[in-house]
Enzyme design. Structure first.
Site, PDB file in Angstrom:
ATOM      1  N   GLN A 141       0.905  -1.060  -0.103  1.00  0.00           N
ATOM      2  CA  GLN A 141      -0.003   0.001   0.007  1.00  0.00           C
ATOM      3  C   GLN A 141       0.968   1.356   0.137  1.00  0.00           C
ATOM      4  O   GLN A 141       0.353   2.342   0.482  1.00  0.00           O
ATOM      5  CB  GLN A 141      -0.883  -0.070   1.281  1.00  0.00           C
ATOM      6  N   CYS A 142       1.908   1.321  -0.607  1.00  0.00           N
ATOM      7  CA  CYS A 142       2.781   2.276  -0.643  1.00  0.00           C
ATOM      8  C   CYS A 142       2.906   3.054  -2.166  1.00  0.00           C
ATOM      9  O   CYS A 142       2.722   2.266  -3.094  1.00  0.00           O
ATOM     10  CB  CYS A 142       4.218   1.586  -0.579  1.00  0.00           C
ATOM     11  N   GLY A 143       3.345   4.201  -2.155  1.00  0.00           N
ATOM     12  CA  GLY A 143       3.564   4.885  -3.510  1.00  0.00           C
ATOM     13  C   GLY A 143       4.259   4.338  -4.589  1.00  0.00           C
ATOM     14  O   GLY A 143       4.086   4.255  -5.725  1.00  0.00           O
TER      15      GLY A 143
END
Length: 163
Positions: free
Chosen positions: A36-38
């Protein structure tokens, strides 16, 4: 005395324990990941590298970590879903680990002591990458924002030196 990379082991997402010795003779890229990271779209680039070079003795090892802004809160099934279904990851993914602090996984304790970065022996963020040569020697550390395709020259160089 520090262990060698090949003396370490870790559990895969599905729980099987794997010795790093299984990767002896291969060029290895160890990456701490988060779904769930950029930077999560880097899974595509990591998989592309793996597909391009795996026949020549290259492997990517993914280690999910929830230590950075809680960007890996899910279960092993959740992580598997993102990696395999959303990004088509086929390289080995390990169980969630800590990469910093006293509970840091031995693989990351070893790598951060061997290849210090901007934050010395700490990892700055998700998708920090460690390149290990075919003899198990960590040779280069890459920042989280370094795109996987920018590692190709180094990977090629190490693969060409394999015995």
């Amino acid at each position: 005395m520090n262990p060698s990379f090949y003396q370490l082991s870790a559990k895969l997402l599905r729980g099987q324990k794997v010795s790093m010795e299984e990767y002896k003779g291969k060029v290895v890229l160890v990456v701490n990941t988060a779904s769930q990271c950029g930077l999560t779209p880097q899974f595509e680039g990591l998989e592309a590298l793996y597909q391009k070079y795996k026949e020549r003795g290259f492997v990517v090892l993914g280690f999910p970590c929830n230590q950075f802004a809680h960007q890996e809160p899910g279960t092993e099934d959740d992580i598997s879903q993102v990696c395999h279904m959303n990004y088509g990851v086929t390289f080995p993914m390990f169980a969630k680990v800590d990469v910093n602090g006293e509970n840091a996984h031995p693989v990351f304790k070893y790598l951060t002591l061997t290849l210090k970065g901007l934050f010395f022996n700490r990892i700055k963020w998700n998708f920090t990458k460690f390149l290990i040569d075919a003899e198990g020697v960590p040779v280069k550390r890459f920042a989280p924002v370094t795109k996987p395709e920018h590692l190709e020259k180094e990977i090629e160089r190490l693969l060409s030196r394999r015995k």
